[in-house]
Structure formats: C-alpha cells, structure tokens
Motif scaffolding. Sequence first.
Motif, PDB file in Angstrom:
ATOM      1  N   ALA A  53      40.440  32.633  51.162  1.00 52.88           N
ATOM      2  CA  ALA A  53      39.595  32.229  52.288  1.00 52.88           C
ATOM      3  C   ALA A  53      39.613  33.278  53.398  1.00 52.88           C
ATOM      4  CB  ALA A  53      40.055  30.875  52.829  1.00 52.88           C
ATOM      5  N   THR A  54      40.790  33.779  53.707  1.00 53.00           N
ATOM      6  CA  THR A  54      40.911  34.738  54.814  1.00 53.00           C
ATOM      7  C   THR A  54      40.300  36.095  54.466  1.00 53.00           C
ATOM      8  OG1 THR A  54      42.917  33.621  55.547  1.00 53.00           O
ATOM      9  CG2 THR A  54      42.528  35.849  56.389  1.00 53.00           C
ATOM     10  N   VAL A  55      40.647  36.638  53.322  1.00 53.50           N
ATOM     11  CA  VAL A  55      40.095  37.958  52.980  1.00 53.50           C
ATOM     12  C   VAL A  55      38.600  37.860  52.653  1.00 53.50           C
ATOM     13  CG1 VAL A  55      42.318  38.895  52.270  1.00 53.50           C
ATOM     14  CG2 VAL A  55      40.788  37.953  50.547  1.00 53.50           C
ATOM     15  N   GLY A  56      38.156  36.683  52.212  1.00 52.98           N
ATOM     16  CA  GLY A  56      36.723  36.474  51.984  1.00 52.98           C
ATOM     17  C   GLY A  56      35.935  36.570  53.286  1.00 52.98           C
ATOM     18  N   ARG A  57      36.510  36.034  54.370  1.00 51.11           N
ATOM     19  CA  ARG A  57      35.856  36.149  55.687  1.00 51.11           C
ATOM     20  C   ARG A  57      35.828  37.595  56.171  1.00 51.11           C
ATOM     21  NH1 ARG A  57      38.480  31.091  56.551  1.00 51.11           N
ATOM     22  NH2 ARG A  57      40.261  32.102  57.487  1.00 51.11           N
ATOM     23  N   MET A  58      36.721  38.434  55.616  1.00 50.68           N
ATOM     24  CA  MET A  58      36.753  39.851  55.980  1.00 50.68           C
ATOM     25  C   MET A  58      35.800  40.670  55.105  1.00 50.68           C
ATOM     26  SD  MET A  58      40.909  40.080  56.319  1.00 50.68           S
ATOM     27  CE  MET A  58      41.013  41.816  56.692  1.00 50.68           C
ATOM     28  N   GLY A  59      35.151  40.018  54.149  1.00 56.82           N
ATOM     29  CA  GLY A  59      34.174  40.699  53.309  1.00 56.82           C
ATOM     30  C   GLY A  59      34.692  41.164  51.960  1.00 56.82           C
ATOM     31  N   PHE A  60      35.915  40.751  51.620  1.00 59.66           N
ATOM     32  CA  PHE A  60      36.485  41.140  50.332  1.00 59.66           C
ATOM     33  C   PHE A  60      36.280  40.023  49.319  1.00 59.66           C
ATOM     34  CE2 PHE A  60      38.985  43.448  53.525  1.00 59.66           C
ATOM     35  CZ  PHE A  60      38.753  44.745  53.094  1.00 59.66           C
ATOM     36  N   ARG A  61      36.329  40.384  48.063  1.00 63.93           N
ATOM     37  CA  ARG A  61      36.197  39.402  46.992  1.00 63.93           C
ATOM     38  C   ARG A  61      37.574  39.134  46.390  1.00 63.93           C
ATOM     39  NH1 ARG A  61      31.815  42.555  43.741  1.00 63.93           N
ATOM     40  NH2 ARG A  61      32.551  41.202  42.091  1.00 63.93           N
ATOM     41  N   THR A  62      37.734  37.973  45.793  1.00 60.69           N
ATOM     42  CA  THR A  62      39.023  37.628  45.191  1.00 60.69           C
ATOM     43  C   THR A  62      38.807  36.953  43.842  1.00 60.69           C
ATOM     44  OG1 THR A  62      39.085  35.490  46.305  1.00 60.69           O
ATOM     45  CG2 THR A  62      40.220  37.308  47.394  1.00 60.69           C
ATOM     46  N   GLU A  63      39.865  36.988  43.070  1.00 58.18           N
ATOM     47  CA  GLU A  63      39.889  36.323  41.768  1.00 58.18           C
ATOM     48  C   GLU A  63      41.302  35.771  41.609  1.00 58.18           C
ATOM     49  OE1 GLU A  63      38.128  38.357  38.145  1.00 58.18           O
ATOM     50  OE2 GLU A  63      40.286  38.650  37.850  1.00 58.18           O
ATOM     51  N   VAL A  64      41.415  34.472  41.356  1.00 59.20           N
ATOM     52  CA  VAL A  64      42.722  33.823  41.216  1.00 59.20           C
ATOM     53  C   VAL A  64      42.930  33.451  39.760  1.00 59.20           C
ATOM     54  CG1 VAL A  64      44.165  31.876  41.907  1.00 59.20           C
ATOM     55  CG2 VAL A  64      42.581  32.910  43.569  1.00 59.20           C
ATOM     56  N   THR A  65      44.085  33.836  39.240  1.00 57.00           N
ATOM     57  CA  THR A  65      44.438  33.544  37.853  1.00 57.00           C
ATOM     58  C   THR A  65      45.773  32.815  37.833  1.00 57.00           C
ATOM     59  OG1 THR A  65      43.364  35.596  37.161  1.00 57.00           O
ATOM     60  CG2 THR A  65      44.829  34.547  35.570  1.00 57.00           C
ATOM     61  N   ARG A  66      45.834  31.742  37.077  1.00 52.77           N
ATOM     62  CA  ARG A  66      47.086  30.990  36.930  1.00 52.77           C
ATOM     63  C   ARG A  66      47.924  31.648  35.840  1.00 52.77           C
ATOM     64  NH1 ARG A  66      51.129  27.927  38.065  1.00 52.77           N
ATOM     65  NH2 ARG A  66      51.435  25.952  37.016  1.00 52.77           N
ATOM     66  N   LEU A  67      49.181  31.954  36.161  1.00 53.15           N
ATOM     67  CA  LEU A  67      50.127  32.491  35.187  1.00 53.15           C
ATOM     68  C   LEU A  67      51.086  31.368  34.798  1.00 53.15           C
ATOM     69  CD1 LEU A  67      50.888  35.836  37.071  1.00 53.15           C
ATOM     70  CD2 LEU A  67      49.176  35.450  35.288  1.00 53.15           C
ATOM     71  N   ASP A  68      52.078  31.644  33.982  1.00 53.25           N
ATOM     72  CA  ASP A  68      53.021  30.608  33.552  1.00 53.25           C
ATOM     73  C   ASP A  68      53.697  29.903  34.724  1.00 53.25           C
ATOM     74  OD1 ASP A  68      52.502  30.916  30.883  1.00 53.25           O
ATOM     75  OD2 ASP A  68      54.117  32.351  30.559  1.00 53.25           O
ATOM     76  N   ALA A  69      54.338  30.658  35.603  1.00 58.69           N
ATOM     77  CA  ALA A  69      55.059  30.059  36.719  1.00 58.69           C
ATOM     78  C   ALA A  69      54.638  30.671  38.044  1.00 58.69           C
ATOM     79  CB  ALA A  69      56.556  30.235  36.523  1.00 58.69           C
ATOM     80  N   ALA A  70      53.445  31.223  38.088  1.00 60.21           N
ATOM     81  CA  ALA A  70      52.983  31.882  39.302  1.00 60.21           C
ATOM     82  C   ALA A  70      51.458  31.981  39.286  1.00 60.21           C
ATOM     83  CB  ALA A  70      53.594  33.281  39.412  1.00 60.21           C
ATOM     84  N   TYR A  71      50.926  32.625  40.284  1.00 58.80           N
ATOM     85  CA  TYR A  71      49.491  32.876  40.391  1.00 58.80           C
ATOM     86  C   TYR A  71      49.303  34.362  40.653  1.00 58.80           C
ATOM     87  CZ  TYR A  71      49.405  27.867  41.283  1.00 58.80           C
ATOM     88  OH  TYR A  71      49.587  26.520  41.192  1.00 58.80           O
ATOM     89  N   ARG A  72      48.192  34.888  40.187  1.00 52.23           N
ATOM     90  CA  ARG A  72      47.822  36.262  40.483  1.00 52.23           C
ATOM     91  C   ARG A  72      46.524  36.219  41.265  1.00 52.23           C
ATOM     92  NH1 ARG A  72      46.831  39.821  35.551  1.00 52.23           N
ATOM     93  NH2 ARG A  72      44.910  38.687  35.569  1.00 52.23           N
ATOM     94  N   ILE A  73      46.536  36.846  42.424  1.00 52.64           N
ATOM     95  CA  ILE A  73      45.350  36.903  43.275  1.00 52.64           C
ATOM     96  C   ILE A  73      44.919  38.361  43.363  1.00 52.64           C
ATOM     97  CG2 ILE A  73      44.372  36.398  45.537  1.00 52.64           C
ATOM     98  CD1 ILE A  73      46.750  34.395  45.891  1.00 52.64           C
ATOM     99  N   ARG A  74      43.753  38.621  42.887  1.00 51.95           N
ATOM    100  CA  ARG A  74      43.206  39.987  42.914  1.00 51.95           C
ATOM    101  C   ARG A  74      42.249  40.097  44.093  1.00 51.95           C
ATOM    102  NH1 ARG A  74      38.579  41.801  39.436  1.00 51.95           N
ATOM    103  NH2 ARG A  74      38.431  44.009  39.866  1.00 51.95           N
ATOM    104  N   VAL A  75      42.477  41.068  44.960  1.00 47.70           N
ATOM    105  CA  VAL A  75      41.620  41.321  46.111  1.00 47.70           C
ATOM    106  C   VAL A  75      40.903  42.631  45.866  1.00 47.70           C
ATOM    107  CG1 VAL A  75      41.538  41.692  48.606  1.00 47.70           C
ATOM    108  CG2 VAL A  75      43.245  40.127  47.637  1.00 47.70           C
ATOM    109  N   PHE A  76      39.599  42.587  45.894  1.00 44.89           N
ATOM    110  CA  PHE A  76      38.843  43.793  45.594  1.00 44.89           C
ATOM    111  C   PHE A  76      37.550  43.811  46.409  1.00 44.89           C
ATOM    112  CE2 PHE A  76      35.834  41.698  42.667  1.00 44.89           C
ATOM    113  CZ  PHE A  76      36.535  40.529  42.396  1.00 44.89           C
ATOM    114  N   GLY A  77      36.905  44.951  46.388  1.00 44.92           N
ATOM    115  CA  GLY A  77      35.659  45.106  47.126  1.00 44.92           C
ATOM    116  C   GLY A  77      34.569  45.580  46.201  1.00 44.92           C
ATOM    117  N   GLY A  78      33.720  46.392  46.725  1.00 43.19           N
ATOM    118  CA  GLY A  78      32.611  46.893  45.924  1.00 43.19           C
ATOM    119  C   GLY A  78      31.582  45.811  45.674  1.00 43.19           C
ATOM    120  N   ASP A  79      30.683  46.074  44.771  1.00 39.07           N
ATOM    121  CA  ASP A  79      29.614  45.113  44.481  1.00 39.07           C
ATOM    122  C   ASP A  79      29.964  44.162  43.380  1.00 39.07           C
ATOM    123  OD1 ASP A  79      27.967  46.165  46.426  1.00 39.07           O
ATOM    124  OD2 ASP A  79      27.225  47.722  45.055  1.00 39.07           O
TER     125      ASP A  79
END
Length: 79
Positions: A53-79
């Motif tokens: 939510a926060t980095v999205g308001r800054m204009g970045f894109r994100t992708e959240v992936t559920r791992l076995d005992a954690a989460y991976r959040i990818r923050v990226f830009g571009g198109d």
Amino acid sequence: MQTIDIDIRGQICPSCLLLTLKEVNQNSSAIREGNAEIVVTTDDRQATATIPATVGRMGFRTEVTRLDAAYRIRVFGGD
C-alpha cells in the motif's frame, strides 16, 4: 538488473515498513528506471498489506508471494 534482498524475518510492522522504505528511498531512481528491484522476505503478515500500500502510493509496483513460513514482497518499477 540488480536485486536487493532484504530478509526481515522476525521483525514486525512498523519496523518492516520502515526498513523497506529505507531501501526504496536509497534506490528509488534505479527502481523507477527498471534497473533494480527490492525483494523483501518477511514472516509478518501485516507487512504484506502495509508495504504494498505504501510503496504503491509512491508509484512503485509490488508482487506478494506466499512461501512456506514467510512471504516474499517484490518491489519494482518500470512499465
């Protein structure tokens, strides 16, 4: 492309958000140009909502992936 890995397992928000924002701010130009991305590994479920939510308001894109005992959040830009 440069990948900046942040492993913040064991941290809880707002610490997760603040640590991620520190890296995003230090690398914002490279992320916006598509030359870098940040990959956050966290076990704090709340971070899967606050960080996108926060980095999205800054204009970045994100992708959240559920791992076995954690989460991976990818923050990226571009198109």
